[in-house]
Motif scaffolding. Structure first.
Motif, PDB file in Angstrom:
ATOM      1  N   ILE A 148       0.830  -1.210   0.000  1.00 33.76           N
ATOM      2  CA  ILE A 148       0.000   0.000   0.000  1.00 33.76           C
ATOM      3  C   ILE A 148       0.864   1.259   0.000  1.00 33.76           C
ATOM      4  O   ILE A 148       0.527   2.272  -0.616  1.00 33.76           O
ATOM      5  CB  ILE A 148      -0.957   0.000   1.207  1.00 33.76           C
ATOM      6  N   GLY A 149       1.998   1.206   0.675  1.00 33.17           N
ATOM      7  CA  GLY A 149       2.871   2.367   0.740  1.00 33.17           C
ATOM      8  C   GLY A 149       3.716   2.571  -0.502  1.00 33.17           C
ATOM      9  O   GLY A 149       4.410   3.573  -0.624  1.00 33.17           O
ATOM     10  N   MET A 150       3.651   1.600  -1.455  1.00 31.44           N
ATOM     11  CA  MET A 150       4.506   1.681  -2.634  1.00 31.44           C
ATOM     12  C   MET A 150       3.736   1.982  -3.915  1.00 31.44           C
ATOM     13  O   MET A 150       4.335   2.284  -4.941  1.00 31.44           O
ATOM     14  CB  MET A 150       5.276   0.355  -2.808  1.00 31.44           C
ATOM     15  N   ALA A 151       2.415   1.861  -3.881  1.00 33.50           N
ATOM     16  CA  ALA A 151       1.625   2.119  -5.095  1.00 33.50           C
ATOM     17  C   ALA A 151       0.306   2.765  -4.715  1.00 33.50           C
ATOM     18  O   ALA A 151      -0.166   2.628  -3.594  1.00 33.50           O
ATOM     19  CB  ALA A 151       1.382   0.817  -5.856  1.00 33.50           C
ATOM     20  N   GLN A 152      -0.297   3.450  -5.690  1.00 32.49           N
ATOM     21  CA  GLN A 152      -1.536   4.165  -5.424  1.00 32.49           C
ATOM     22  C   GLN A 152      -2.731   3.549  -6.136  1.00 32.49           C
ATOM     23  O   GLN A 152      -3.870   3.906  -5.850  1.00 32.49           O
ATOM     24  CB  GLN A 152      -1.390   5.633  -5.856  1.00 32.49           C
ATOM     25  N   HIS A 153      -2.498   2.642  -7.062  1.00 28.06           N
ATOM     26  CA  HIS A 153      -3.578   2.080  -7.873  1.00 28.06           C
ATOM     27  C   HIS A 153      -3.796   0.609  -7.518  1.00 28.06           C
ATOM     28  O   HIS A 153      -2.879  -0.209  -7.619  1.00 28.06           O
ATOM     29  CB  HIS A 153      -3.240   2.213  -9.358  1.00 28.06           C
ATOM     30  N   VAL A 154      -5.024   0.286  -7.143  1.00 30.70           N
ATOM     31  CA  VAL A 154      -5.358  -1.084  -6.774  1.00 30.70           C
ATOM     32  C   VAL A 154      -5.152  -2.068  -7.931  1.00 30.70           C
ATOM     33  O   VAL A 154      -4.622  -3.162  -7.723  1.00 30.70           O
ATOM     34  CB  VAL A 154      -6.805  -1.163  -6.238  1.00 30.70           C
ATOM     35  N   PRO A 155      -5.550  -1.732  -9.184  1.00 27.32           N
ATOM     36  CA  PRO A 155      -5.300  -2.676 -10.288  1.00 27.32           C
ATOM     37  C   PRO A 155      -3.823  -3.031 -10.444  1.00 27.32           C
ATOM     38  O   PRO A 155      -3.484  -4.175 -10.764  1.00 27.32           O
ATOM     39  CB  PRO A 155      -5.819  -1.921 -11.522  1.00 27.32           C
ATOM     40  N   VAL A 156      -2.934  -2.056 -10.222  1.00 26.22           N
ATOM     41  CA  VAL A 156      -1.496  -2.334 -10.308  1.00 26.22           C
ATOM     42  C   VAL A 156      -1.083  -3.306  -9.213  1.00 26.22           C
ATOM     43  O   VAL A 156      -0.309  -4.247  -9.452  1.00 26.22           O
ATOM     44  CB  VAL A 156      -0.687  -1.022 -10.196  1.00 26.22           C
ATOM     45  N   MET A 157      -1.606  -3.106  -8.001  1.00 25.66           N
ATOM     46  CA  MET A 157      -1.292  -4.005  -6.888  1.00 25.66           C
ATOM     47  C   MET A 157      -1.779  -5.414  -7.181  1.00 25.66           C
ATOM     48  O   MET A 157      -1.058  -6.402  -6.945  1.00 25.66           O
ATOM     49  CB  MET A 157      -1.934  -3.500  -5.599  1.00 25.66           C
ATOM     50  N   ILE A 158      -3.007  -5.538  -7.703  1.00 29.51           N
ATOM     51  CA  ILE A 158      -3.561  -6.865  -7.991  1.00 29.51           C
ATOM     52  C   ILE A 158      -2.747  -7.557  -9.079  1.00 29.51           C
ATOM     53  O   ILE A 158      -2.444  -8.756  -8.985  1.00 29.51           O
ATOM     54  CB  ILE A 158      -5.036  -6.744  -8.411  1.00 29.51           C
ATOM     55  N   ALA A 159      -2.365  -6.817 -10.128  1.00 32.44           N
ATOM     56  CA  ALA A 159      -1.553  -7.397 -11.205  1.00 32.44           C
ATOM     57  C   ALA A 159      -0.222  -7.897 -10.664  1.00 32.44           C
ATOM     58  O   ALA A 159       0.244  -8.989 -11.034  1.00 32.44           O
ATOM     59  CB  ALA A 159      -1.332  -6.367 -12.307  1.00 32.44           C
ATOM     60  N   ALA A 160       0.401  -7.115  -9.777  1.00 33.37           N
ATOM     61  CA  ALA A 160       1.685  -7.514  -9.195  1.00 33.37           C
ATOM     62  C   ALA A 160       1.527  -8.789  -8.366  1.00 33.37           C
ATOM     63  O   ALA A 160       2.371  -9.695  -8.434  1.00 33.37           O
ATOM     64  CB  ALA A 160       2.244  -6.387  -8.327  1.00 33.37           C
ATOM     65  N   VAL A 161       0.446  -8.882  -7.603  1.00 33.77           N
ATOM     66  CA  VAL A 161       0.197 -10.065  -6.779  1.00 33.77           C
ATOM     67  C   VAL A 161      -0.010 -11.298  -7.647  1.00 33.77           C
ATOM     68  O   VAL A 161       0.531 -12.379  -7.369  1.00 33.77           O
ATOM     69  CB  VAL A 161      -1.030  -9.836  -5.861  1.00 33.77           C
ATOM     70  N   VAL A 162      -0.789 -11.165  -8.730  1.00 34.30           N
ATOM     71  CA  VAL A 162      -1.057 -12.301  -9.615  1.00 34.30           C
ATOM     72  C   VAL A 162       0.234 -12.791 -10.272  1.00 34.30           C
ATOM     73  O   VAL A 162       0.506 -13.999 -10.334  1.00 34.30           O
ATOM     74  CB  VAL A 162      -2.101 -11.908 -10.689  1.00 34.30           C
ATOM     75  N   ILE A 163       1.056 -11.860 -10.772  1.00 32.22           N
ATOM     76  CA  ILE A 163       2.321 -12.244 -11.416  1.00 32.22           C
ATOM     77  C   ILE A 163       3.243 -12.922 -10.404  1.00 32.22           C
ATOM     78  O   ILE A 163       3.854 -13.964 -10.700  1.00 32.22           O
ATOM     79  CB  ILE A 163       3.018 -11.007 -12.014  1.00 32.22           C
ATOM     80  N   ALA A 164       3.347 -12.354  -9.195  1.00 31.07           N
ATOM     81  CA  ALA A 164       4.218 -12.936  -8.164  1.00 31.07           C
ATOM     82  C   ALA A 164       3.758 -14.329  -7.789  1.00 31.07           C
ATOM     83  O   ALA A 164       4.583 -15.235  -7.596  1.00 31.07           O
ATOM     84  CB  ALA A 164       4.241 -12.023  -6.934  1.00 31.07           C
ATOM     85  N   MET A 165       2.439 -14.531  -7.682  1.00 32.10           N
ATOM     86  CA  MET A 165       1.926 -15.854  -7.342  1.00 32.10           C
ATOM     87  C   MET A 165       2.236 -16.865  -8.438  1.00 32.10           C
ATOM     88  O   MET A 165       2.490 -18.036  -8.163  1.00 32.10           O
ATOM     89  CB  MET A 165       0.415 -15.781  -7.097  1.00 32.10           C
ATOM     90  N   GLY A 166       2.190 -16.417  -9.707  1.00 36.17           N
ATOM     91  CA  GLY A 166       2.557 -17.310 -10.801  1.00 36.17           C
ATOM     92  C   GLY A 166       4.006 -17.769 -10.699  1.00 36.17           C
ATOM     93  O   GLY A 166       4.322 -18.948 -10.875  1.00 36.17           O
ATOM     94  N   VAL A 167       4.893 -16.814 -10.378  1.00 30.11           N
ATOM     95  CA  VAL A 167       6.313 -17.153 -10.202  1.00 30.11           C
ATOM     96  C   VAL A 167       6.500 -18.096  -9.020  1.00 30.11           C
ATOM     97  O   VAL A 167       7.258 -19.068  -9.087  1.00 30.11           O
ATOM     98  CB  VAL A 167       7.141 -15.864 -10.012  1.00 30.11           C
ATOM     99  N   MET A 168       5.792 -17.816  -7.923  1.00 29.11           N
ATOM    100  CA  MET A 168       5.901 -18.663  -6.735  1.00 29.11           C
ATOM    101  C   MET A 168       5.385 -20.073  -7.007  1.00 29.11           C
ATOM    102  O   MET A 168       5.951 -21.053  -6.527  1.00 29.11           O
ATOM    103  CB  MET A 168       5.119 -18.032  -5.572  1.00 29.11           C
ATOM    104  N   TRP A 169       4.308 -20.194  -7.792  1.00 29.87           N
ATOM    105  CA  TRP A 169       3.758 -21.510  -8.108  1.00 29.87           C
ATOM    106  C   TRP A 169       4.751 -22.328  -8.925  1.00 29.87           C
ATOM    107  O   TRP A 169       4.937 -23.524  -8.691  1.00 29.87           O
ATOM    108  CB  TRP A 169       2.440 -21.360  -8.866  1.00 29.87           C
ATOM    109  N   VAL A 170       5.401 -21.675  -9.880  1.00 30.10           N
ATOM    110  CA  VAL A 170       6.385 -22.379 -10.711  1.00 30.10           C
ATOM    111  C   VAL A 170       7.599 -22.812  -9.886  1.00 30.10           C
ATOM    112  O   VAL A 170       8.113 -23.927 -10.036  1.00 30.10           O
ATOM    113  CB  VAL A 170       6.830 -21.476 -11.892  1.00 30.10           C
ATOM    114  N   SER A 171       8.064 -21.930  -8.990  1.00 27.16           N
ATOM    115  CA  SER A 171       9.278 -22.231  -8.226  1.00 27.16           C
ATOM    116  C   SER A 171       9.023 -23.139  -7.032  1.00 27.16           C
ATOM    117  O   SER A 171       9.948 -23.818  -6.564  1.00 27.16           O
ATOM    118  CB  SER A 171       9.921 -20.925  -7.745  1.00 27.16           C
ATOM    119  N   SER A 172       7.791 -23.177  -6.511  1.00 23.24           N
ATOM    120  CA  SER A 172       7.524 -23.974  -5.313  1.00 23.24           C
ATOM    121  C   SER A 172       7.655 -25.468  -5.579  1.00 23.24           C
ATOM    122  O   SER A 172       8.036 -26.233  -4.691  1.00 23.24           O
ATOM    123  CB  SER A 172       6.122 -23.666  -4.772  1.00 23.24           C
TER     124      SER A 172
END
Length: 251
Positions: A148-172
């Protein structure tokens, strides 16, 4: 929404947030990998996927409830002159849970007889999912409050979370498989969980430990363990070659 696609600031926030979510997700991957290591391969894949899906759902729901989430940082009580918020209480509870869980798993590693299979019933599978869901809430609060302290737009935050989860799923998958193939790494992962638990409790009581120190210690220990695993493989290969050639095997 469309204007964000042409906003350089939004793209910079997306890259930064994605990297941060991946880094903060290391804790989550280690915890999930340790929990699913006792399950059969098919169940482990399902449990790991379910755990990461829960993490994704929790994070998106929290982003959609920003007003409530920001309120978690407001003080709700005072202990010895120290203001305590709901976020602090969640971090303390999560850290204590990790410490208890890691200690319990370490005791099981020493107490269980070799060759005795673990409980692989449906209840064990459900218990793993519930524990993953519980700790996901803790990690979600920690990472989203930071986002929340690093971005102001919720869609940007959601996109970042989805991409990170994809990377985590592949690496886990590879991480969980490595822990299953090399039992000594499970003890190292449990030590990581205890370290993460201590850092969460410290954050909750206002004594922040920079994550860089923790991740450096984890990375250094992981490199040492990797060298140890490679050395064991080399010794095993040399012994096999010596045995095949009829030469005396040296320890």
């Amino acid at each position: 929404m469309i204007e964000l696609l042409t906003d350089p600031g939004a793209w910079a926030s997306l890259v930064t947030l994605t990297a941060m979510e991946i880094i903060l997700g290391i804790d989550n991957i280690v915890f999930i990998s340790v929990l699913v290591s006792k399950l059969p391969r098919a169940q482990a894949v399902r449990a790991r996927s379910a755990g990461l899906l829960l993490a994704l759902v929790f994070r998106i729901l929290m982003l959609l409830a920003l007003t409530w989430l920001i309120g978690l940082t407001d003080p709700v009580l005072s202990v010895l002159g120290q203001a305590v918020s709901w976020r602090d209480l969640i971090l303390i509870a999560g850290g204590l849970f990790l410490l208890v869980k890691a200690t319990h798993e370490i005791h099981k590693e020493f107490d269980e007889e070799e060759g005795v299979p673990a409980d692989l019933s449906g209840r064990a599978f459900i218990a793993v999912i519930l524990q993953v869901a519980l700790i996901d809430i803790v990690f979600s609060v920690d990472s989203i409050v930071t986002a929340i302290g690093m971005a102001q737009h919720v869609p940007v935050m959601i996109a970042a979370v989805v991409i990170a989860m994809g990377v985590m799923w592949v690496s886990s998958g590879p991480i969980g498989g490595f822990i299953q193939r090399h039992p000594t790494t499970k003890m190292l992962a449990l030590a990581f969980l205890m370290l993460i638990g201590v850092s969460l409790v410290a954050d909750g009581v206002g004594m922040h430990i920079p994550r860089g120190y923790i991740y450096f210690a984890m990375a250094f220990a992981a490199v040492v363990e990797t060298v140890n695993v490679l050395a064991k493989k080399r010794r095993a290969r040399l012994k096999a070659q010596a045995k095949a050639s009829g030469d005396p095997v040296r320890g």
